[in-house]
Motif scaffolding. Structure first.
Motif, PDB file in Angstrom:
ATOM      1  N   THR A  89      28.800  43.069  66.149  1.00 15.58           N
ATOM      2  CA  THR A  89      29.091  42.468  67.460  1.00 15.58           C
ATOM      3  C   THR A  89      30.567  42.549  67.815  1.00 15.58           C
ATOM      4  N   LYS A  90      31.401  43.014  66.862  1.00 17.24           N
ATOM      5  CA  LYS A  90      32.853  43.131  67.030  1.00 17.24           C
ATOM      6  C   LYS A  90      33.495  41.788  67.352  1.00 17.24           C
ATOM      7  N   ASN A  91      33.052  40.755  66.613  1.00 23.45           N
ATOM      8  CA  ASN A  91      33.595  39.407  66.764  1.00 23.45           C
ATOM      9  C   ASN A  91      34.380  39.010  65.528  1.00 23.45           C
ATOM     10  N   LEU A  92      35.421  38.232  65.749  1.00 24.00           N
ATOM     11  CA  LEU A  92      36.207  37.651  64.672  1.00 24.00           C
ATOM     12  C   LEU A  92      35.954  36.147  64.692  1.00 24.00           C
ATOM     13  N   PHE A  93      35.688  35.573  63.529  1.00 22.33           N
ATOM     14  CA  PHE A  93      35.481  34.133  63.420  1.00 22.33           C
ATOM     15  C   PHE A  93      36.693  33.541  62.714  1.00 22.33           C
ATOM     16  N   TYR A  94      37.287  32.520  63.317  1.00 23.54           N
ATOM     17  CA  TYR A  94      38.462  31.891  62.738  1.00 23.54           C
ATOM     18  C   TYR A  94      38.356  30.374  62.833  1.00 23.54           C
ATOM     19  N   ILE A  95      39.097  29.690  61.971  1.00 19.59           N
ATOM     20  CA  ILE A  95      39.118  28.222  61.954  1.00 19.59           C
ATOM     21  C   ILE A  95      40.503  27.799  62.429  1.00 19.59           C
ATOM     22  N   ASP A  96      40.545  27.098  63.576  1.00 18.34           N
ATOM     23  CA  ASP A  96      41.838  26.707  64.111  1.00 18.34           C
ATOM     24  C   ASP A  96      42.446  25.562  63.307  1.00 18.34           C
ATOM     25  N   GLU A  97      43.763  25.507  63.305  1.00 15.90           N
ATOM     26  CA  GLU A  97      44.491  24.541  62.490  1.00 15.90           C
ATOM     27  C   GLU A  97      44.391  23.119  63.035  1.00 15.90           C
ATOM     28  N   VAL A  98      44.318  22.962  64.336  1.00 13.48           N
ATOM     29  CA  VAL A  98      44.352  21.636  64.952  1.00 13.48           C
ATOM     30  C   VAL A  98      43.051  20.867  64.740  1.00 13.48           C
ATOM     31  N   PHE A  99      41.927  21.439  65.154  1.00 13.12           N
ATOM     32  CA  PHE A  99      40.649  20.728  65.092  1.00 13.12           C
ATOM     33  C   PHE A  99      39.782  21.149  63.912  1.00 13.12           C
ATOM     34  N   GLU A 100      40.203  22.202  63.214  1.00 14.30           N
ATOM     35  CA  GLU A 100      39.448  22.750  62.085  1.00 14.30           C
ATOM     36  C   GLU A 100      38.016  23.088  62.474  1.00 14.30           C
ATOM     37  N   ILE A 101      37.888  23.724  63.626  1.00 18.92           N
ATOM     38  CA  ILE A 101      36.593  24.135  64.159  1.00 18.92           C
ATOM     39  C   ILE A 101      36.503  25.655  64.088  1.00 18.92           C
ATOM     40  N   LYS A 102      35.321  26.155  63.749  1.00 19.36           N
ATOM     41  CA  LYS A 102      35.102  27.600  63.692  1.00 19.36           C
ATOM     42  C   LYS A 102      34.934  28.130  65.110  1.00 19.36           C
ATOM     43  N   ASN A 103      35.737  29.129  65.458  1.00 18.57           N
ATOM     44  CA  ASN A 103      35.723  29.738  66.784  1.00 18.57           C
ATOM     45  C   ASN A 103      35.398  31.220  66.669  1.00 18.57           C
ATOM     46  N   LYS A 104      34.980  31.796  67.787  1.00 22.81           N
ATOM     47  CA  LYS A 104      34.629  33.218  67.836  1.00 22.81           C
ATOM     48  C   LYS A 104      35.440  33.876  68.941  1.00 22.81           C
ATOM     49  N   ILE A 105      35.904  35.095  68.652  1.00 19.82           N
ATOM     50  CA  ILE A 105      36.648  35.857  69.651  1.00 19.82           C
ATOM     51  C   ILE A 105      36.322  37.341  69.483  1.00 19.82           C
ATOM     52  N   GLN A 106      36.321  38.062  70.581  1.00 17.83           N
ATOM     53  CA  GLN A 106      36.111  39.507  70.535  1.00 17.83           C
ATOM     54  C   GLN A 106      37.338  40.165  69.905  1.00 17.83           C
ATOM     55  N   LEU A 107      37.118  41.112  69.020  1.00 18.51           N
ATOM     56  CA  LEU A 107      38.232  41.831  68.399  1.00 18.51           C
ATOM     57  C   LEU A 107      39.105  42.522  69.448  1.00 18.51           C
ATOM     58  N   SER A 108      38.503  42.973  70.521  1.00 22.09           N
ATOM     59  CA  SER A 108      39.251  43.672  71.571  1.00 22.09           C
ATOM     60  C   SER A 108      40.206  42.752  72.336  1.00 22.09           C
ATOM     61  N   ASP A 109      40.015  41.433  72.240  1.00 23.59           N
ATOM     62  CA  ASP A 109      40.893  40.482  72.927  1.00 23.59           C
ATOM     63  C   ASP A 109      42.127  40.106  72.109  1.00 23.59           C
ATOM     64  N   ILE A 110      42.168  40.520  70.845  1.00 24.27           N
ATOM     65  CA  ILE A 110      43.294  40.182  69.978  1.00 24.27           C
ATOM     66  C   ILE A 110      44.485  41.067  70.335  1.00 24.27           C
ATOM     67  N   VAL A 111      45.628  40.429  70.538  1.00 25.80           N
ATOM     68  CA  VAL A 111      46.843  41.123  70.935  1.00 25.80           C
ATOM     69  C   VAL A 111      47.817  41.236  69.765  1.00 25.80           C
ATOM     70  N   ASP A 112      47.832  40.226  68.881  1.00 27.84           N
ATOM     71  CA  ASP A 112      48.757  40.245  67.758  1.00 27.84           C
ATOM     72  C   ASP A 112      48.272  39.285  66.662  1.00 27.84           C
ATOM     73  N   VAL A 113      48.571  39.639  65.417  1.00 27.45           N
ATOM     74  CA  VAL A 113      48.284  38.775  64.259  1.00 27.45           C
ATOM     75  C   VAL A 113      49.470  38.897  63.319  1.00 27.45           C
ATOM     76  N   LYS A 114      49.975  37.742  62.881  1.00 23.18           N
ATOM     77  CA  LYS A 114      51.091  37.721  61.924  1.00 23.18           C
ATOM     78  C   LYS A 114      50.805  36.682  60.865  1.00 23.18           C
ATOM     79  N   PHE A 115      51.281  36.939  59.644  1.00 18.56           N
ATOM     80  CA  PHE A 115      51.179  35.936  58.594  1.00 18.56           C
ATOM     81  C   PHE A 115      52.171  34.827  58.887  1.00 18.56           C
ATOM     82  N   VAL A 116      51.764  33.599  58.591  1.00 18.44           N
ATOM     83  CA  VAL A 116      52.654  32.449  58.829  1.00 18.44           C
ATOM     84  C   VAL A 116      53.565  32.270  57.638  1.00 18.44           C
TER      85      VAL A 116
END
Length: 116
Positions: A89-116
């Motif tokens: 489905t070309k989806n990325l699943f991530y857990i946000d830091e604030v609410f610790e909820i699993k979210n889904k996003i299209q890989l094509s919508d990602i603009v940048d990723v960096k290690f913290v």
């Protein structure tokens, strides 16, 4: 001023005339929202490769990343943990830091990723 010489505050009544034309208020909000919108950035091939590499290295490792993605005319940046990827489905699943909820996003919508 009232009869005793004290100042009489009108409170919120003085703002009522501005709320009397709701269509104007709605129209102004739409114009202001439109000013903040940006076009989706077009990534170079090396940028896409770098994003893919960071996603693959951080997937399932509980390492925090700074994820920037495009959504409805805005670039949104979140600190999160990449949980998994669905290649079909070309989806990325991530857990946000604030609410610790699993979210889904299209890989094509990602603009940048960096290690913290």
């Amino acid at each position: 001023m009232n009869q005793e010489g004290k100042h009489n505050d009108r409170g919120m009544r003085k703002w009522r005339p501005f709320a009397s034309i709701p269509e104007q208020h709605i129209g102004l909000n739409k114009v202001l929202e439109g000013l903040n919108k940006v076009e989706k950035p077009i990534l170079a091939e090396d940028q896409q490769e770098q994003i893919n590499e960071i996603i693959m290295r951080s997937c399932g490792t509980k390492v925090k990343v700074l994820l920037t993605y495009f959504k409805r005319g805005e670039l949104i940046t979140e600190t999160c943990i990449i949980d998994s990827i669905n290649v079909h489905t070309k989806n990325l699943f991530y857990i946000d830091e604030v609410f610790e909820i699993k979210n889904k996003i299209q890989l094509s919508d990602i603009v940048d990723v960096k290690f913290v």
